[in-house]
Design a protein around this motif. Structure first.
Motif, PDB file in Angstrom:
ATOM      1  N   TRP A 173       0.834  -1.195   0.000  1.00  0.00           N
ATOM      2  CA  TRP A 173       0.000   0.000   0.000  1.00  0.00           C
ATOM      3  C   TRP A 173       0.871   1.250   0.000  1.00  0.00           C
ATOM      4  CZ3 TRP A 173      -1.166  -4.343   2.852  1.00  0.00           C
ATOM      5  CH2 TRP A 173      -2.445  -4.904   2.677  1.00  0.00           C
ATOM      6  N   SER A 174       0.479   2.251  -0.765  1.00  0.00           N
ATOM      7  CA  SER A 174       1.076   3.577  -0.650  1.00  0.00           C
ATOM      8  C   SER A 174       0.640   4.202   0.673  1.00  0.00           C
ATOM      9  CB  SER A 174       0.626   4.449  -1.828  1.00  0.00           C
ATOM     10  OG  SER A 174       1.068   3.908  -3.051  1.00  0.00           O
ATOM     11  N   PRO A 175       1.303   5.278   1.112  1.00  0.00           N
ATOM     12  CA  PRO A 175       0.922   5.890   2.390  1.00  0.00           C
ATOM     13  C   PRO A 175      -0.565   6.214   2.451  1.00  0.00           C
ATOM     14  CG  PRO A 175       2.971   6.811   1.618  1.00  0.00           C
ATOM     15  CD  PRO A 175       2.476   5.931   0.511  1.00  0.00           C
ATOM     16  N   PHE A 176      -1.178   5.843   3.574  1.00  0.00           N
ATOM     17  CA  PHE A 176      -2.592   6.125   3.777  1.00  0.00           C
ATOM     18  C   PHE A 176      -2.799   7.619   4.043  1.00  0.00           C
ATOM     19  CE2 PHE A 176      -2.109   1.641   5.048  1.00  0.00           C
ATOM     20  CZ  PHE A 176      -3.034   1.064   4.176  1.00  0.00           C
ATOM     21  N   ASP A 177      -3.952   8.120   3.626  1.00  0.00           N
ATOM     22  CA  ASP A 177      -4.219   9.555   3.688  1.00  0.00           C
ATOM     23  C   ASP A 177      -4.509  10.024   5.105  1.00  0.00           C
ATOM     24  OD1 ASP A 177      -3.948   9.865   0.940  1.00  0.00           O
ATOM     25  OD2 ASP A 177      -6.082   9.471   0.574  1.00  0.00           O
ATOM     26  N   SER A 203       3.059  -3.287   3.679  1.00  0.00           N
ATOM     27  CA  SER A 203       3.057  -4.442   2.792  1.00  0.00           C
ATOM     28  C   SER A 203       2.611  -5.662   3.586  1.00  0.00           C
ATOM     29  CB  SER A 203       4.446  -4.685   2.181  1.00  0.00           C
ATOM     30  OG  SER A 203       5.376  -5.083   3.170  1.00  0.00           O
ATOM     31  N   LEU A 204       2.052  -6.635   2.879  1.00  0.00           N
ATOM     32  CA  LEU A 204       1.632  -7.898   3.496  1.00  0.00           C
ATOM     33  C   LEU A 204       2.095  -9.041   2.605  1.00  0.00           C
ATOM     34  CD1 LEU A 204       0.084  -9.640   5.553  1.00  0.00           C
ATOM     35  CD2 LEU A 204      -1.992  -9.245   4.197  1.00  0.00           C
ATOM     36  N   HIS A 205       2.930  -9.901   3.175  1.00  0.00           N
ATOM     37  CA  HIS A 205       3.381 -11.112   2.498  1.00  0.00           C
ATOM     38  C   HIS A 205       2.803 -12.292   3.263  1.00  0.00           C
ATOM     39  CE1 HIS A 205       6.846  -8.306   1.346  1.00  0.00           C
ATOM     40  NE2 HIS A 205       6.016  -8.391   0.310  1.00  0.00           N
ATOM     41  N   SER A 206       1.909 -12.999   2.611  1.00  0.00           N
ATOM     42  CA  SER A 206       1.119 -14.031   3.273  1.00  0.00           C
ATOM     43  C   SER A 206       1.871 -15.356   3.343  1.00  0.00           C
ATOM     44  CB  SER A 206      -0.215 -14.213   2.546  1.00  0.00           C
ATOM     45  OG  SER A 206      -0.966 -13.015   2.590  1.00  0.00           O
ATOM     46  N   MET A 207       1.282 -16.279   4.093  1.00  0.00           N
ATOM     47  CA  MET A 207       1.891 -17.592   4.302  1.00  0.00           C
ATOM     48  C   MET A 207       2.253 -18.250   2.973  1.00  0.00           C
ATOM     49  SD  MET A 207      -0.372 -19.282   7.318  1.00  0.00           S
ATOM     50  CE  MET A 207      -0.219 -18.738   9.015  1.00  0.00           C
ATOM     51  N   THR A 260      -8.709  -6.516   4.802  1.00  0.00           N
ATOM     52  CA  THR A 260     -10.118  -6.114   4.837  1.00  0.00           C
ATOM     53  C   THR A 260     -10.546  -5.544   3.491  1.00  0.00           C
ATOM     54  OG1 THR A 260      -9.605  -3.870   5.587  1.00  0.00           O
ATOM     55  CG2 THR A 260      -9.907  -5.556   7.286  1.00  0.00           C
ATOM     56  N   HIS A 261     -11.866  -5.496   3.296  1.00  0.00           N
ATOM     57  CA  HIS A 261     -12.395  -4.886   2.078  1.00  0.00           C
ATOM     58  C   HIS A 261     -11.980  -3.415   1.986  1.00  0.00           C
ATOM     59  CE1 HIS A 261     -14.487  -8.470   1.120  1.00  0.00           C
ATOM     60  NE2 HIS A 261     -15.478  -8.338   1.985  1.00  0.00           N
ATOM     61  N   TRP A 262     -11.939  -2.727   3.136  1.00  0.00           N
ATOM     62  CA  TRP A 262     -11.531  -1.323   3.106  1.00  0.00           C
ATOM     63  C   TRP A 262     -10.105  -1.197   2.577  1.00  0.00           C
ATOM     64  CZ3 TRP A 262      -7.414   1.188   5.396  1.00  0.00           C
ATOM     65  CH2 TRP A 262      -7.388   2.584   5.194  1.00  0.00           C
ATOM     66  N   ALA A 263      -9.201  -2.056   3.068  1.00  0.00           N
ATOM     67  CA  ALA A 263      -7.797  -1.959   2.672  1.00  0.00           C
ATOM     68  C   ALA A 263      -7.603  -2.278   1.199  1.00  0.00           C
ATOM     69  CB  ALA A 263      -6.951  -2.899   3.531  1.00  0.00           C
ATOM     70  N   ILE A 264      -8.370  -3.242   0.678  1.00  0.00           N
ATOM     71  CA  ILE A 264      -8.181  -3.672  -0.704  1.00  0.00           C
ATOM     72  C   ILE A 264      -8.974  -2.818  -1.684  1.00  0.00           C
ATOM     73  CG2 ILE A 264      -8.596  -5.565  -2.329  1.00  0.00           C
ATOM     74  CD1 ILE A 264      -6.233  -6.083  -0.586  1.00  0.00           C
ATOM     75  N   GLU A 265     -10.225  -2.521  -1.341  1.00  0.00           N
ATOM     76  CA  GLU A 265     -11.135  -1.944  -2.332  1.00  0.00           C
ATOM     77  C   GLU A 265     -11.451  -0.464  -2.119  1.00  0.00           C
ATOM     78  OE1 GLU A 265     -14.447  -4.537  -1.825  1.00  0.00           O
ATOM     79  OE2 GLU A 265     -13.202  -6.315  -2.133  1.00  0.00           O
ATOM     80  N   GLU A 266     -11.400  -0.002  -0.870  1.00  0.00           N
ATOM     81  CA  GLU A 266     -11.874   1.350  -0.586  1.00  0.00           C
ATOM     82  C   GLU A 266     -10.766   2.361  -0.333  1.00  0.00           C
ATOM     83  OE1 GLU A 266     -14.951   1.404   2.432  1.00  0.00           O
ATOM     84  OE2 GLU A 266     -15.492  -0.660   1.979  1.00  0.00           O
ATOM     85  N   SER A 267      -9.632   1.913   0.179  1.00  0.00           N
ATOM     86  CA  SER A 267      -8.582   2.861   0.553  1.00  0.00           C
ATOM     87  C   SER A 267      -7.968   3.549  -0.654  1.00  0.00           C
ATOM     88  CB  SER A 267      -7.477   2.143   1.341  1.00  0.00           C
ATOM     89  OG  SER A 267      -6.734   1.270   0.507  1.00  0.00           O
TER      90      SER A 267
END
Length: 454
Positions: free
Chosen positions: A103-107, A374-378, A420-427
């Motif tokens: 993710w780029s910096p959150f607003d 960043s998120l690196h999953s299992m 979350t949906h917010w992190a993926i789709e809305e942010s």
């Protein structure tokens, strides 16, 4: 006790049984609940663990306050829309994906927003209702909490903040946190832990603030075991700071916001919650300066596992496996010989959520910025980007001071974190081209390599 300029006064140590009183002899002598407490105070116990937990892990504190906490109206749903999640197993709340995410910096908010109103869930695992799992949150605020206190019934908060870059200088912001136990000033490059149930309020003496939170639903944050490292190294217990008692005696309209089941509720009362005159116990908020972390590393060869950078851990019931580890990558010397020094390419049975407080992370040449993540999953592969690999493969391996002016961190978990949906789709902050960071890695395979060495 330590008195720091532009700060408050603290008690030093980790997991101690502290005692503090703002008025002389406010703590009862010889017992916790005398028939009448000194100064006409009420005795109230705050338990962070079950009563029957073994003595080593039992956490509780006695508070002596002007009015007990029970004096409030019934809780009602909080009116403002929340971006919080309590159940990360429900696909109505999360997006299941194995992809590498950045993710780029959150607003920062454009409307007046306090700390509670600016909370957003980014990723997590488990369910607060069954007290198992963890969550990663982001907060962004631009106004103080006034006549308002917040507490989290779901878990413990570990709070850190990134350095907001503004022309001509970075914002040297602080979090001025008032708790029932006393006041905590969280400076840049410091973290604060506020455990489940503790009421607090956040003011912003230097303007807007933005940062990261790791919430654990079961267990508590503790220091990692040192094992063969020995008695010293990593985070030293004496460098953790707990507030001393400071109370307010005010009768006014006061609001309490409660995070319960991943949702927010609000209640009213006619007096402040910050009326604790004295307290004693081992369940208390604390802060820690990350610059005091005593780094250990390899002085011969190879890149050692990031567990050597663990500041705090929340242990699971399985030895050696954590609900969450809080890991930092601070400025340090790198001296390994015959070694690819940056983090190696790897797949991991853990989930790795990373953030950047300030500076530039040594394993990425671009795109990973303060206020982003960043998120690196299992078992999803990750590692240095192509430019970093090329540079590190050719560097002269002389002693080098790395990460100067930088503080990166990682929340590592044995659980499968779901965004979350917010992190993926809305942010609007997902870097959809993140996978390109590795596309420039070309084949260097040479079947005649051994002949060329002769």
């Amino acid at each position: 006790m330590t008195d720091i300029k532009n700060d408050y006064t603290y008690q030093s140590g980790f997991d101690n049984h502290f005692s503090s009183e703002a008025l002389p002899d406010a703590l009862p002598k010889g017992q916790n609940t005398p028939q009448v407490c000194p100064y006409g105070l009420y005795a109230e116990q705050l338990s962070g663990t079950a009563f029957t937990v073994d003595r080593k892990h039992n956490q509780r504190t006695w508070l002596y306050r002007i009015r007990p906490s029970v004096c409030h109206t019934p809780f009602q749903p909080f009116q403002k829309k929340s971006k919080l999640v309590g159940n990360y197993t429900d696909e109505a709340n999360v997006s299941v994906t194995p992809n590498q995410l950045r993710w780029s910096p959150f607003d920062l908010p454009t409307e007046p927003t306090n700390f509670v109103e600016g909370l957003h869930s980014i990723a997590g695992a488990g369910d607060v209702g069954v007290k198992h799992g963890m969550g990663v949150l982001f907060y962004a605020a631009n106004k103080d909490m006034v006549d308002t206190a917040f507490y989290n019934a779901d878990g413990d908060f570990l709070i850190g903040r990134d350095l907001i870059h503004r022309y001509p200088l970075p914002q040297q912001g602080r979090l001025d946190i008032t708790t029932e136990f006393g006041k905590i000033m969280v400076h840049p490059n410091e973290i604060c832990v506020i455990q489940r149930g503790i009421r607090f309020s956040v003011a912003l003496p230097d303007g807007p603030s933005r940062g990261y939170i790791c919430e654990v639903f079961n267990g508590t944050w503790s220091l990692p075991d040192l094992g063969p490292i020995g008695a010293n190294g990593l985070a030293n217990p004496r460098d953790f700071q707990t507030p001393i008692a400071a109370f307010v005696n005010e009768e006014k309209s006061f609001r309490i916001i409660n995070k319960y089941g991943g949702r927010l509720f609000s209640a009213q009362q006619n007096h402040t919650v910050f009326d604790v005159v004295a307290w004693h116990g081992n369940y208390a908020p604390f802060k820690y300066n990350l610059a005091l972390f005593n780094t250990v590393n390899s002085v011969s060869f190879d890149h050692i596992d990031p567990s050597i950078f663990t500041v705090l851990t929340c242990k699971s019931e399985k030895p050696g496996v954590a609900i969450a580890d809080f890991v930092i990558f601070p400025p340090r010397w790198s001296v390994q010989e015959h070694t690819f020094r940056p983090p190696y390419f790897h797949r991991n049975c853990m989930s790795e959520f990373m953030g950047l407080i300030h500076g530039s992370y040594e394993a990425k040449q671009g795109g990973f910025l303060p206020g982003g993540a960043s998120l690196h999953s299992m078992m999803t592969p990750h590692g240095p980007d192509a430019p970093t690999f090329e540079k590190a493969s050719k560097d002269e391996l002389k002693p080098m001071y790395i990460a100067k002016g930088t503080q990166a961190f990682m929340f590592e978990s044995s659980m499968q974190l779901q965004p979350t949906h917010w992190a993926i789709e809305e942010s609007g902050k997902v870097q959809h081209d993140y996978f390109q960071a590795w596309q420039g890695l070309k084949s260097n395979f040479d079947p005649n390599w051994k002949l060329s060495q002769n």
